[in-house]
Write an enzyme that holds these catalytic residues in place. Structure first.
Site, PDB file in Angstrom:
ATOM      1  N   LYS A  52       0.844  -1.201   0.000  1.00 43.70           N
ATOM      2  CA  LYS A  52       0.000   0.000   0.000  1.00 43.70           C
ATOM      3  C   LYS A  52       0.872   1.240   0.000  1.00 43.70           C
ATOM      4  O   LYS A  52       0.623   2.197  -0.741  1.00 43.70           O
ATOM      5  CB  LYS A  52      -0.917   0.005   1.231  1.00 43.70           C
ATOM      6  CG  LYS A  52      -2.077  -0.953   1.126  1.00 43.70           C
ATOM      7  CD  LYS A  52      -2.831  -1.081   2.443  1.00 43.70           C
ATOM      8  CE  LYS A  52      -3.884  -2.184   2.312  1.00 43.70           C
ATOM      9  NZ  LYS A  52      -4.524  -2.526   3.574  1.00 43.70           N
ATOM     10  N   GLN A  96      -5.253  -1.354   9.508  1.00 44.19           N
ATOM     11  CA  GLN A  96      -5.111  -2.685   8.908  1.00 44.19           C
ATOM     12  C   GLN A  96      -5.739  -3.753   9.808  1.00 44.19           C
ATOM     13  O   GLN A  96      -5.468  -3.803  11.010  1.00 44.19           O
ATOM     14  CB  GLN A  96      -3.617  -2.985   8.669  1.00 44.19           C
ATOM     15  CG  GLN A  96      -3.329  -4.300   7.987  1.00 44.19           C
ATOM     16  CD  GLN A  96      -3.806  -4.359   6.532  1.00 44.19           C
ATOM     17  OE1 GLN A  96      -3.915  -3.345   5.869  1.00 44.19           O
ATOM     18  NE2 GLN A  96      -4.106  -5.543   6.056  1.00 44.19           N
ATOM     19  N   ASP A 119     -11.643   2.657   3.674  1.00 43.98           N
ATOM     20  CA  ASP A 119     -12.064   1.259   3.566  1.00 43.98           C
ATOM     21  C   ASP A 119     -13.560   1.140   3.281  1.00 43.98           C
ATOM     22  O   ASP A 119     -14.031   0.072   2.878  1.00 43.98           O
ATOM     23  CB  ASP A 119     -11.799   0.536   4.893  1.00 43.98           C
ATOM     24  CG  ASP A 119     -10.466  -0.190   4.920  1.00 43.98           C
ATOM     25  OD1 ASP A 119     -10.074  -0.723   3.867  1.00 43.98           O
ATOM     26  OD2 ASP A 119      -9.845  -0.229   5.998  1.00 43.98           O
TER      27      ASP A 119
HETATM   28  N1  GUN Z   1      -6.977  -6.641   5.883  1.00 39.11           N
HETATM   29  C1  GUN Z   1      -7.183  -7.382   4.770  1.00 39.11           C
HETATM   30  N2  GUN Z   1      -7.888  -6.676   3.863  1.00 39.11           N
HETATM   31  C2  GUN Z   1      -8.118  -5.467   4.407  1.00 39.11           C
HETATM   32  C3  GUN Z   1      -8.785  -4.292   3.937  1.00 39.11           C
HETATM   33  O1  GUN Z   1      -9.328  -4.227   2.824  1.00 39.11           O
HETATM   34  N3  GUN Z   1      -8.803  -3.246   4.792  1.00 39.11           N
HETATM   35  C4  GUN Z   1      -8.240  -3.287   6.021  1.00 39.11           C
HETATM   36  N4  GUN Z   1      -8.321  -2.213   6.788  1.00 39.11           N
HETATM   37  N5  GUN Z   1      -7.608  -4.367   6.494  1.00 39.11           N
HETATM   38  C5  GUN Z   1      -7.562  -5.441   5.682  1.00 39.11           C
END
Ligand code: GUN
Length: 281
Positions: A52, A96, A119
């Site tokens: 990311k 996360q 998100d």
């Molecule tokens: N962990 C795995 N996929 C995601 C996601 O799309 N967003 C977040 N915040 N954590 C994750």
């Protein structure tokens, strides 16, 4: 059969976003900022977050990762989120997942300002999406949606079957397909005859986390099949779709890896830029 190249589509999207960031910088003299909060040292989360950060930098966003040990108190996280909510240089906040057990996930999600919730997990954004209003849309289903639209721009009247009903994937995926006038069936572990349901579908999105669940004889000829699964097995990484079998009948199919994954990250960058644009209105 069209192999849907998520890597390539994501690279094209990142290129568009990069241009957009340049334009926003000229217009507002600032760039969108994304802050990721990472708690603990779980390997998959570390990898996601590194990707990311790399992608955010590549498109020119201001990006920061704040790391905490998995012993961190919930209060510390909530206070940091409040601080970021009030920081004008931050357009998007992502915590996360998964979180350590002593931290209340829902509390964390609801503390993030809906306007910075990249998100799309905040109940306000979930509600806005299901009401058809403007909102952040969860990155993975948004990425799936963009790939489906590349193959079939007019989805009106198509039959879609979503396998899995999670808040992260299945439910928001359903909303996006409904908005496109698909007739959508949500299926899950208690569905009586999953094969029969899938056989009706022009579009299948598999997001249940069961290795190679969707078989070749579950898929109608010329269906579009999107595989959200990432399952570690003895035979390596596989999706929720039996790739070899399904590739013989489907019109288009995403590979694992290289399908949905890269699109998820590109959509996070898109969401950050969209949050920035809404905040400038
Ligand atoms: N962990 C795995 N996929 C995601 C996601 O799309 N967003 C977040 N915040 N954590 C994750």
């Amino acid at each position: 059969m069209i192999l849907i190249d998520g890597k390539k589509i994501a690279a094209e999207l990142r290129e568009e976003l990069k241009q957009e960031v340049v334009e926003l910088k000229t217009k507002y003299n600032k760039v969108p900022g994304l802050t990721v909060i990472l708690i603990g040292d779980m390997a998959p989360s570390q990898i996601y977050v590194r990707n990311k950060e790399k992608s955010a930098n590549e498109v020119g966003l201001k990006s920061e990762v704040i790391r905490y040990p998995d012993t961190v108190e919930e209060k510390t996280i909530l206070e940091k989120i409040e601080e970021l909510n009030n920081d004008e240089t931050i357009s998007g906040i992502l915590v996360q997942l998964p979180l350590p057990k002593h931290i209340d996930k829902q509390k964390v999600i609801e503390t993030i300002a809906p306007s910075k919730d990249v998100d799309g997990f905040h109940p306000m954004n979930v509600g806005n999406l299901s009401s058809g209003y403007e909102s952040s849309v969860p990155c993975t289903p948004l990425g799936c949606y963009l790939m489906i639209k590349k193959i079939e721009p007019n989805l009106s009247g198509k039959k879609a079957v979503v396998v899995g009903r999670s808040n992260l994937n299945g439910k928001p995926m359903t909303q996006l397909l409904l908005k496109e006038n698909c007739t959508v069936t949500i299926t899950h572990s208690r569905t009586k005859d999953l094969k029969a349901e899938c056989l009706e579908a022009d579009i299948i999105v598999a997001a249940v986390g069961i290795p190679e669940l969707v078989k070749g004889d579950w898929v109608k000829k010329d269906a579009i099949v999107i595989d959200v699964g990432i399952n570690k097995t003895e035979n390596g990484l596989v999706g929720d779709v039996a790739f070899d079998e399904v590739s013989k009948v489907a019109k288009a199919l995403t590979p694992v890896p290289g399908g949905v994954g890269p699109m998820t990250i590109a959509c996070l960058l898109k969401n950050t830029i969209d949050c920035f644009k809404r905040s400038q209105k």
